[in-house]
Design an enzyme around this catalytic site. Structure first.
Site, short mmCIF file in Angstrom:
data_model
loop_
_atom_site.label_atom_id
_atom_site.label_comp_id
_atom_site.label_asym_id
_atom_site.label_seq_id
_atom_site.Cartn_x
_atom_site.Cartn_y
_atom_site.Cartn_z
N GLY A 145 -1.01 4.47 -1.03
CA GLY A 145 -1.87 3.41 -0.55
C GLY A 145 -1.76 3.30 0.97
N CYS A 146 -2.77 2.68 1.59
CA CYS A 146 -2.79 2.63 3.06
C CYS A 146 -1.66 1.74 3.60
CB CYS A 146 -4.14 2.18 3.56
SG CYS A 146 -4.81 0.74 2.70
N TYR A 147 -1.46 0.56 3.00
CA TYR A 147 -0.36 -0.29 3.48
C TYR A 147 1.01 0.35 3.21
CZ TYR A 147 -3.54 -4.34 4.03
OH TYR A 147 -4.54 -5.21 4.43
#
Ligand SMILES: NC(=O)c1ccc[n+]([C@@H]2O[C@H](COP(=O)([O-])OP(=O)(O)OC[C@H]3O[C@@H](n4cnc5c(N)ncnc54)[C@H](OP(=O)(O)O)[C@@H]3O)[C@@H](O)[C@H]2O)c1
Length: 343
Positions: A145-147
């Protein structure tokens, strides 16, 4: 060797970014590009920045359209990729930008996603210790995921070196609006999001929490708990993460800097900036690079690490292509030699 590649979810932000990168990849030939409600449309009408592919027509996301390629990128809403992936041949390299195969724990998946666990694939964050070996030769990749990409890169060196306490990790991230995808949502309208910042997913509910905890716990060798709060920033792309953790007794600022310096000394895409220079999202825009900085807050006895990345490149599509390169035995940065865009 020419590698045939299909991209699903090509009408969305993540799929479009995969195409932007692959269009300049010297070893790749782009085959089927697929969509859902926008199947039948010309790509140029949806993603006019993808000049090289403007006349290509989006087809339906079906196993028949995706099979027969060497590599299939899945950039679908979470929950949609597991069934497609399960029906693709075992010798196809499948790279899932969605969440379906990121979590090892079925219990964590069910708690945060509320559906059946589809299983766990090699995790596409090669900068984590030991991860490149797991990606080499694999036929399945779960793109982080990006976070979690920013959070894990920010604190991984401290956990891997045994310098941080496991029980009080606090992460606050600001993300640009493309992190929520391209479908219409009232709070993402320009008139709502421009000139305003907001929090969301507050109180331990965000789905990226178990992914961060999974990564940190493996490195620390004990269970790490994370308090994570995302915020929405008035910009199209970019994530700025501030990650803090308590430092173990006796650890010095020099030890912290040494751990971070050593961890990323040979990385092509992760850069610990010179002391005193702080990451900016502007500096990594459109590139696969991540900028990091840290400080030892001796007043609170915490390390403060910040990370800046582009959610659509290193946060999704860049990591996906980087993982593809490793899985296929190509140079890791093939097609990814891009610098940022400024101002
Ligand atoms: N945006 C980011 O920064 C980011 C970062 C990391 C990971 N991801 C992940 O990447 C995936 C795609 O995200 P996105 O931001 O690109 O979303 P998006 O812009 O909303 O695009 C979603 C894509 O999936 C298609 N689609 C929608 N419903 C579908 C269904 N039921 N079956 C098959 N296809 C369907 C859409 O097609 P139509 O447009 O034709 O309907 C579109 O191509 C998600 O799993 C997301 O979590 C995104």
């Amino acid at each position: 060797m020419t590698i045939s590649v299909a991209v699903s979810g090509a009408s969305g932000y993540a799929g479009g970014e995969v195409l932007r990168i692959l269009a300049a990849h010297p070893e790749v030939e782009i085959g089927a590009i697929t969509a859902h409600s926008q199947a039948g449309q010309r790509l140029g009408s949806i993603a006019p920045h993808l000049h090289a592919l403007a006349d290509r027509v989006l087809v339906d996301t079906t196993v028949e359209n995706l099979a027969g390629h060497d590599v299939v990128f899945l950039a679908l809403p979470h929950g949609a990729s597991a069934a497609v992936a399960a029906a693709l041949p075992e010798n196809t390299l499948v790279i899932d930008a969605g969440a379906d195969h990121r979590l090892e724990s079925a219990a964590a998946w069910e708690k945060f996603y509320g559906s059946e666990h589809a299983g766990f694939w090699p995790y596409g964050l090669p900068e984590l210790p030991g991860q490149r070996q797991k990606l080499a030769g694999t036929k399945r990749v779960a793109v982080p995921g990006c976070y979690p990409t920013g959070a894990q890169l920010a604190l991984a060196p401290g956990f891997a070196a045994g310098l941080l306490e496991a029980d009080d990790v606090v992460i606050i991230s600001a993300s640009g609006t493309s992190g929520a995808g391209k479908s219409l949502k009232p709070h993402l309208l320009g008139s709502e999001a421009m000139g305003s910042m907001s929090t969301y997913g507050v109180g331990g509910s965000h789905r990226h929490i178990p992914e961060m905890e999974q990564g940190f716990s493996k490195l620390a060798g004990e269970e790490v708990t994370v308090s994570f709060t995302p915020t929405l920033a008035p910009m199209p792309r970019g994530i700025l993460t501030t990650a803090t953790a308590k430092v173990k007794p006796g650890v010095t600022a020099a030890q912290l800097r040494e751990a971070w310096t050593e961890a990323y000394a040979h990385e092509l895409f992760v850069h610990l900036l010179p002391e005193g220079q702080w990451p900016t999202t502007g500096a990594v825009l459109g590139s696969n690079h991540v900028q990091l900085q840290l400080a030892f807050d001796t007043h609170a006895n915490r390390v403060i690490a910040t990370a800046a990345l582009d959610n659509l490149t290193k946060g999704t599509a860049g990591a996906a292509v980087q993982s593809m390169n490793i899985a296929l035995g190509l140079e890791e940065n093939t097609g990814l030699l891009m610098q940022g865009v400024a101002p």
